[in-house]
Design an enzyme around this catalytic site. Sequence first.
Site, PDB file in Angstrom:
ATOM      1  N   LYS A 128       0.826  -1.202   0.000  1.00 16.46           N
ATOM      2  CA  LYS A 128       0.000   0.000   0.000  1.00 16.46           C
ATOM      3  C   LYS A 128       0.860   1.253   0.000  1.00 16.46           C
ATOM      4  CE  LYS A 128      -2.081   3.462   2.367  1.00 16.46           C
ATOM      5  NZ  LYS A 128      -1.552   4.398   3.357  1.00 16.46           N
ATOM      6  N   ASP A 146      -6.213   0.769   0.795  1.00 18.45           N
ATOM      7  CA  ASP A 146      -6.191   0.994   2.238  1.00 18.45           C
ATOM      8  C   ASP A 146      -7.554   0.593   2.797  1.00 18.45           C
ATOM      9  OD1 ASP A 146      -7.745   3.054   1.187  1.00 18.45           O
ATOM     10  OD2 ASP A 146      -7.435   4.226   2.986  1.00 18.45           O
TER      11      ASP A 146
END
Length: 216
Positions: A128, A146
């Site tokens: 991420k 996320d």
Amino acid sequence: MPRQLSAKRRAGVVVERLAASYPGSAAELCALAHGDPFELLVATILSAQCTDARVNEVTPRLFAAYRGPAELAGADPAALEELIRSTGFFRAKAASLLGMSAALVERFACEVPQAIDDLVTLPGVGRKTANVVRSVAFGVPGLPVDTHVKRLSKRLGLTVHEDPEKIETDLCALVPKAEWGALSLRLILHGRAVCVARRPRCGECVLADVCPSASL
DNA sequence: ATCCCGAGGG
DNA sequence: CCCTCTGGAT
């Protein structure tokens, strides 16, 4: 607009409407304050399980105290922990910042690498965070998944998976490369303002008519 | 699967 | 009090 659209067509509508609601490029949509790739990397590491507003409270002092990877790598651990304490997970994050900075100094000539395979070797940097740095700082296609992107993707029926990496694969297949970064940021903004975790405000959502989860 | 960890909202 | 917030490492 029929609610029984294919995932592909629904994704197209999502991209279109969110772009109208949240205009701008990925760099402009990113809410984490930063002046260069290194600062964005630091801010993104701090953003784990923490609001961006809180991250933006601590980064000005942090970047004033330590300018660049070499200085941050030499920071006193206790002083660093105190500076970032309010972002939570402060011991682990301090260790990540120290290790990440040392790795940049030792292995990458004090420069943030662009390759995802390099980025994820840095302490505290997962997929991420690597995708955030790539899409926002370097303008390389990348779709950070996320907590918001995960929640909205599931609600919108764009994925059935729980694993962020599988969700990333699903979304990337549904959306043109050029849209990846901005879509991720727009899902985050929409997730914060409208499609919130607890009680989504479907009544004021521009996606409600194509959303399988909408309750009106 | 579990741990790391603070702060604000409801 | 419980839930959530731009996750990552073990």
